[in-house]
Design an enzyme around this catalytic site. Structure first.
Site, mmCIF file in Angstrom:
data_model
loop_
_atom_site.group_PDB
_atom_site.id
_atom_site.type_symbol
_atom_site.label_atom_id
_atom_site.label_comp_id
_atom_site.label_asym_id
_atom_site.label_seq_id
_atom_site.Cartn_x
_atom_site.Cartn_y
_atom_site.Cartn_z
ATOM 1 N N TYR A 48 0.833 -1.212 0.000
ATOM 2 C CA TYR A 48 0.000 0.000 0.000
ATOM 3 C C TYR A 48 0.870 1.265 0.000
ATOM 4 O O TYR A 48 0.383 2.353 -0.304
ATOM 5 C CB TYR A 48 -0.946 0.056 1.214
ATOM 6 C CG TYR A 48 -1.923 -1.085 1.339
ATOM 7 C CD1 TYR A 48 -2.153 -1.983 0.296
ATOM 8 C CD2 TYR A 48 -2.652 -1.273 2.519
ATOM 9 C CE1 TYR A 48 -3.046 -3.041 0.437
ATOM 10 C CE2 TYR A 48 -3.547 -2.322 2.653
ATOM 11 C CZ TYR A 48 -3.728 -3.206 1.621
ATOM 12 O OH TYR A 48 -4.616 -4.249 1.770
ATOM 13 N N HIS A 110 0.669 -11.694 1.852
ATOM 14 C CA HIS A 110 -0.412 -10.953 1.198
ATOM 15 C C HIS A 110 -1.091 -11.715 0.062
ATOM 16 O O HIS A 110 -2.297 -11.620 -0.143
ATOM 17 C CB HIS A 110 0.155 -9.621 0.679
ATOM 18 C CG HIS A 110 -0.871 -8.558 0.451
ATOM 19 N ND1 HIS A 110 -0.570 -7.226 0.524
ATOM 20 C CD2 HIS A 110 -2.185 -8.608 0.156
ATOM 21 C CE1 HIS A 110 -1.664 -6.513 0.279
ATOM 22 N NE2 HIS A 110 -2.657 -7.332 0.048
HETATM 23 N N1 LIG Z 1 -5.666 -8.682 1.608
HETATM 24 C C1 LIG Z 1 -6.054 -8.081 0.497
HETATM 25 O O1 LIG Z 1 -5.693 -8.490 -0.623
HETATM 26 C C2 LIG Z 1 -6.942 -6.881 0.579
HETATM 27 C C3 LIG Z 1 -7.586 -6.407 -0.563
HETATM 28 C C4 LIG Z 1 -8.416 -5.291 -0.440
HETATM 29 C C5 LIG Z 1 -8.597 -4.688 0.808
HETATM 30 N N2 LIG Z 1 -7.938 -5.160 1.904
HETATM 31 C C6 LIG Z 1 -8.109 -4.525 3.242
HETATM 32 O O2 LIG Z 1 -9.503 -4.417 3.533
HETATM 33 C C7 LIG Z 1 -9.834 -3.043 3.790
HETATM 34 C C8 LIG Z 1 -11.259 -2.739 3.344
HETATM 35 O O3 LIG Z 1 -11.431 -3.009 1.965
HETATM 36 P P1 LIG Z 1 -11.531 -1.870 0.840
HETATM 37 O O4 LIG Z 1 -10.931 -0.627 1.367
HETATM 38 O O5 LIG Z 1 -10.976 -2.410 -0.406
HETATM 39 O O6 LIG Z 1 -13.083 -1.686 0.579
HETATM 40 P P2 LIG Z 1 -14.437 -1.505 1.423
HETATM 41 O O7 LIG Z 1 -14.122 -1.269 2.864
HETATM 42 O O8 LIG Z 1 -15.345 -2.608 1.034
HETATM 43 O O9 LIG Z 1 -15.054 -0.195 0.776
HETATM 44 C C9 LIG Z 1 -14.477 1.072 0.930
HETATM 45 C C10 LIG Z 1 -15.311 2.053 0.104
HETATM 46 O O10 LIG Z 1 -16.613 2.200 0.685
HETATM 47 C C11 LIG Z 1 -16.862 3.573 0.990
HETATM 48 N N3 LIG Z 1 -17.583 3.581 2.280
HETATM 49 C C12 LIG Z 1 -17.111 3.173 3.480
HETATM 50 N N4 LIG Z 1 -18.073 3.248 4.419
HETATM 51 C C13 LIG Z 1 -19.182 3.716 3.804
HETATM 52 C C14 LIG Z 1 -20.479 4.012 4.255
HETATM 53 N N5 LIG Z 1 -20.841 3.799 5.521
HETATM 54 N N6 LIG Z 1 -21.381 4.482 3.351
HETATM 55 C C15 LIG Z 1 -21.040 4.690 2.043
HETATM 56 N N7 LIG Z 1 -19.802 4.427 1.564
HETATM 57 C C16 LIG Z 1 -18.881 3.945 2.446
HETATM 58 C C17 LIG Z 1 -15.505 4.224 1.071
HETATM 59 O O11 LIG Z 1 -15.574 5.580 0.656
HETATM 60 P P3 LIG Z 1 -14.963 6.794 1.561
HETATM 61 O O12 LIG Z 1 -13.565 6.419 1.953
HETATM 62 O O13 LIG Z 1 -15.028 7.977 0.638
HETATM 63 O O14 LIG Z 1 -15.882 6.921 2.740
HETATM 64 C C18 LIG Z 1 -14.707 3.419 0.036
HETATM 65 O O15 LIG Z 1 -14.941 3.917 -1.264
HETATM 66 C C19 LIG Z 1 -8.752 -2.287 3.002
HETATM 67 O O16 LIG Z 1 -8.644 -0.923 3.357
HETATM 68 C C20 LIG Z 1 -7.523 -3.118 3.299
HETATM 69 O O17 LIG Z 1 -7.025 -2.821 4.584
HETATM 70 C C21 LIG Z 1 -7.118 -6.237 1.805
#
Ligand SMILES: NC(=O)c1ccc[n+]([C@@H]2O[C@H](COP(=O)([O-])OP(=O)(O)OC[C@H]3O[C@@H](n4cnc5c(N)ncnc54)[C@H](OP(=O)(O)O)[C@@H]3O)[C@@H](O)[C@H]2O)c1
Length: 288
Positions: A48, A110
């Site tokens: 990241y 990862h």
């Molecule tokens: N191990 C892996 O390969 C892997 C892959 C992907 C992710 N991850 C981890 O998992 C975490 C979460 O996944 P992600 O960030 O990909 O996606 P996510 O949490 O599913 O979605 C984040 C998105 O949703 C929006 N959001 C969040 N809360 C909201 C709400 N209450 N209402 C409306 N929109 C909302 C955010 O926008 P705003 O920020 O503008 O609010 C952002 O665009 C990551 O940050 C990372 O730490 C790991």
């Protein structure tokens, strides 16, 4: 905050905050705000590129007395290029150094590519040396997780995989329970794909309790016994997403959500040739 006990006895918060795709200049502030909002589990990764900024947000929260280091559960992850044993050991030390931490609570492999067994020996050694409290894998499909458990001496505590209403992984969860490897959900909101936040079924379930779609989704994961990571850069959404411990979904609600399963990733398949190609190119990019 609910906690989950891992197979080595370490306890972790069931809901956490992820920093993937947060712009670099906003990361420290977002992490600080998340801790202020009550999050104790913080998830980053070497790839990241924001481990340093994540560490700065943590440092500020500790210095201002919002939290102690022991109250936090900090995760980072090893990317593909770093998987040979020696490089993995160096990367853990590097993560600790850039984050300015004496130890990490969780360190994950990862991606399921490359020489993961050598990397695992380095993670196990780091755990033994007290540099990391728990170790695990990420994006391993169940078959690969079973093979991995069968061929290693130290069992992973966690497998961090995509889980959301479109890709519910019920069968995968059963396999992980059988092997006592805790499932941790990334992209619980599928990053909003397939109009998740506008979904009428999820909205109707939430309306019964005065809760939003996001809160319903996270509550559903809590009730399934899954650890979930949510990301938002907006303090009001951080607060919304953590406000899920004052209501319960009924069996009927859970069944309505189960019916939404598309049984397919909202992103990609880790075994698809074009995806593996993308990862290999990404790996080369990060070496430059
Ligand atoms: N191990 C892996 O390969 C892997 C892959 C992907 C992710 N991850 C981890 O998992 C975490 C979460 O996944 P992600 O960030 O990909 O996606 P996510 O949490 O599913 O979605 C984040 C998105 O949703 C929006 N959001 C969040 N809360 C909201 C709400 N209450 N209402 C409306 N929109 C909302 C955010 O926008 P705003 O920020 O503008 O609010 C952002 O665009 C990551 O940050 C990372 O730490 C790991």
């Amino acid at each position: 905050m609910n906690t989950i006990t891992l197979n080595n006895g370490v306890q972790m918060p069931q809901l956490g905050f992820g920093v993937y795709q947060i712009p670099l200049a906003e990361t420290a502030e977002a992490v600080y705000q998340a801790i202020k909002a009550g999050y104790r589990l913080i998830d980053t990764a070497a790839i990241y590129g924001n481990e340093k900024e994540t560490g700065e947000g943590i440092d500020r929260a500790i210095k201002e007395g919002l939290v102690t280091r022991e109250e936090l559960f900090v995760t980072s992850k090893l990317f593909i290029l770093q998987t040979p044993e020696e490089t993995a050991a160096e990367t853990i030390v590097h993560s600790l150094s850039v984050m300015n931490l004496a130890y990490l609570d969780l360190y994950l492999i990862h991606q399921p590519y490359g020489e993961v067994y050598g990397a695992w020996r380095a993670l196990a050694a780091a755990q033994k040396a007290g540099k990391v409290r728990a170790i695990g894998i990420s994006n391993f499909k169940s078959a690969k997780m079973i093979e991995f458990v069968g061929l290693t001496d130290v069992k992973p505590q966690i497998n961090q995989i995509e889980v959301n209403p479109w890709y519910q992984r019920e069968e995968d969860q059963i396999w992980h329970e059988k092997y006592d490897v805790q499932v941790e959900a990334w992209a619980p909101f599928a990053e909003g794909r397939h109009d998740l936040f506008q979904n009428p079924e999820l909205a109707a379930i939430g309306q019964q309790y005065g809760k939003t779609v996001g809160q319903v989704v996270l509550r559903w994961l809590m009730q399934r016994g899954i650890v979930a990571l949510a990301k938002s850069v907006r303090p009001e959404r951080m607060a919304e997403n953590i406000d899920i411990f004052d209501f319960s979904l009924t069996e009927a609600d859970m069944k309505r959500i189960a019916a939404l399963d598309k049984q397919e990733s909202a992103f990609f398949d880790h075994d698809a040739p074009q995806q593996v190609e993308w990862f290999m190119n990404r790996m080369l990019d990060t070496e430059k």
